[in-house]
Design an enzyme around this catalytic site. Structure first.
Site, PDB file in Angstrom:
ATOM      1  N   HIS A 172       0.836  -1.198   0.000  1.00 48.61           N
ATOM      2  CA  HIS A 172       0.000   0.000   0.000  1.00 48.61           C
ATOM      3  C   HIS A 172       0.880   1.260   0.000  1.00 48.61           C
ATOM      4  O   HIS A 172       0.729   2.137  -0.856  1.00 48.61           O
ATOM      5  CB  HIS A 172      -0.912  -0.025   1.239  1.00 48.61           C
ATOM      6  CG  HIS A 172      -1.790   1.174   1.380  1.00 48.61           C
ATOM      7  ND1 HIS A 172      -3.135   1.146   1.118  1.00 48.61           N
ATOM      8  CD2 HIS A 172      -1.498   2.448   1.750  1.00 48.61           C
ATOM      9  CE1 HIS A 172      -3.640   2.350   1.323  1.00 48.61           C
ATOM     10  NE2 HIS A 172      -2.667   3.167   1.709  1.00 48.61           N
ATOM     11  N   GLU A 173       1.829   1.326   0.944  1.00 47.40           N
ATOM     12  CA  GLU A 173       2.693   2.510   1.050  1.00 47.40           C
ATOM     13  C   GLU A 173       3.588   2.640  -0.175  1.00 47.40           C
ATOM     14  O   GLU A 173       3.867   3.751  -0.637  1.00 47.40           O
ATOM     15  CB  GLU A 173       3.531   2.463   2.334  1.00 47.40           C
ATOM     16  CG  GLU A 173       2.717   2.505   3.639  1.00 47.40           C
ATOM     17  CD  GLU A 173       1.768   3.688   3.725  1.00 47.40           C
ATOM     18  OE1 GLU A 173       2.078   4.759   3.174  1.00 47.40           O
ATOM     19  OE2 GLU A 173       0.692   3.540   4.344  1.00 47.40           O
ATOM     20  N   HIS A 176       1.808   4.551  -2.864  1.00 48.59           N
ATOM     21  CA  HIS A 176       1.890   6.003  -2.672  1.00 48.59           C
ATOM     22  C   HIS A 176       3.266   6.513  -3.109  1.00 48.59           C
ATOM     23  O   HIS A 176       3.380   7.511  -3.825  1.00 48.59           O
ATOM     24  CB  HIS A 176       1.717   6.365  -1.192  1.00 48.59           C
ATOM     25  CG  HIS A 176       0.324   6.209  -0.667  1.00 48.59           C
ATOM     26  ND1 HIS A 176      -0.767   6.779  -1.268  1.00 48.59           N
ATOM     27  CD2 HIS A 176      -0.143   5.559   0.440  1.00 48.59           C
ATOM     28  CE1 HIS A 176      -1.854   6.480  -0.562  1.00 48.59           C
ATOM     29  NE2 HIS A 176      -1.502   5.744   0.470  1.00 48.59           N
ATOM     30  N   ASP A 248      -7.777   6.900   2.537  1.00 45.73           N
ATOM     31  CA  ASP A 248      -7.215   7.622   1.378  1.00 45.73           C
ATOM     32  C   ASP A 248      -8.343   8.152   0.500  1.00 45.73           C
ATOM     33  O   ASP A 248      -8.256   9.246  -0.056  1.00 45.73           O
ATOM     34  CB  ASP A 248      -6.324   6.699   0.553  1.00 45.73           C
ATOM     35  CG  ASP A 248      -5.024   6.370   1.273  1.00 45.73           C
ATOM     36  OD1 ASP A 248      -4.649   7.146   2.165  1.00 45.73           O
ATOM     37  OD2 ASP A 248      -4.429   5.329   0.952  1.00 45.73           O
TER      38      ASP A 248
HETATM   39 ZN    ZN Z   1      -2.745   5.145   2.048  1.00 42.98          ZN
END
Ligand code: ZN
Length: 254
Positions: A172-173, A176, A248
């Site tokens: 997930h990170e 980003h 998010d």
């Molecule tokens: Zn996130």
């Protein structure tokens, strides 16, 4: 010769709007203090006494306090800009043994919106972080940790996180971080962490400079970066999603 500067911090504690509808012991006490203050200030008119008061809540002050001859001039302090933050950091780290890699300019670019007190807290936190590792020199990595603590709170290292959870957080990170590094209009990522903080499973830390307005291209880049966390976790779990992705989406909707 009767010259003095009187400084009253947290002026709202005694100078709050007087409430005549709800008399009780506490407000009586506060009213008496306020009245005494006003009487004294009127007496200063002929003398060379300057009275300064500080407050974070100017809107709650009693209007009698703000009349001519009393607190009749207002000076608003906004949080320091980038150059100001660098100078404050210089001052706050004056007595710290700093490693050669410490870049106060870089730290000042990542700390938009922090006040002087926040920056002093940050410098102290960096020193504590070095001390915890039994080091006598404070390096950039300690400052990086201190920036995260200042904005997000301490890492919850005691929290048990399963490998499966940690893997999803990492993907997930990474989503980003990758989006932020390839998009020309996005804020550049500075660090990525899969250590839980507060309610978040991980965090991708972006450079955030003082900004006074947002452009369309910048807003689009932010939207893409916000949604890229979900895109990242879809590589692992296509038919499910995390609360991080839901959060998010909320940010993107805003
Ligand atoms: Zn996130």
């Amino acid at each position: 010769s009767g010259r003095a500067i009187v400084f009253i911090d947290e002026l709202d504690a005694v100078g709050r709007t007087r409430n005549t509808n709800m008399p009780n012991a506490a407000t009586d006490e506060s009213d008496r203090t306020l009245n005494a203050l006003l009487v004294e200030m009127d007496g200063f008119a002929q003398s060379q006494v300057i009275v300064l008061g500080a407050t974070n809540r100017p809107e709650v002050l009693d209007s009698a306090l703000l009349r001519m001859g009393r607190f009749d001039r207002k000076i608003t302090f906004t949080p320091p800009d980038r150059a100001g933050r660098e100078k404050i950091l210089l001052l706050a780290t004056r007595d710290l043994p700093l490693a050669d890699d410490v870049d106060l300019g870089a730290i000042s670019r990542r700390t938009a919106s922090l006040t002087g007190a926040d920056l002093h807290f940050l410098a102290n936190e960096a020193a504590l972080s070095a001390a915890r590792e039994q080091l006598t020199i404070v390096s950039q990595s300690h400052f990086n940790k201190a920036v995260e603590v200042t904005f997000l709170g301490r890492a919850r290292t005691s929290l048990e996180v399963s490998d499966a959870e940690r893997r999803i957080v990492a993907w997930h990170e990474a989503g980003h971080a990758v989006a932020a590094s390839v998009l020309p209009n996005a804020d550049k990522p500075v660090s990525v962490s899969t250590i839980p903080r507060g309610g978040a499973g991980g965090v991708t830390w972006m450079e955030n400079d003082d900004r006074h307005f947002v452009t369309r291209s910048r807003a689009l880049a932010s939207l893409t970066v916000a949604l890229a966390g979900r895109a990242g976790e879809m590589v692992l779990v296509e038919d499910d999603f995390t609360s991080g992705a839901a959060n998010d989406l909320r940010v993107a909707a805003n």
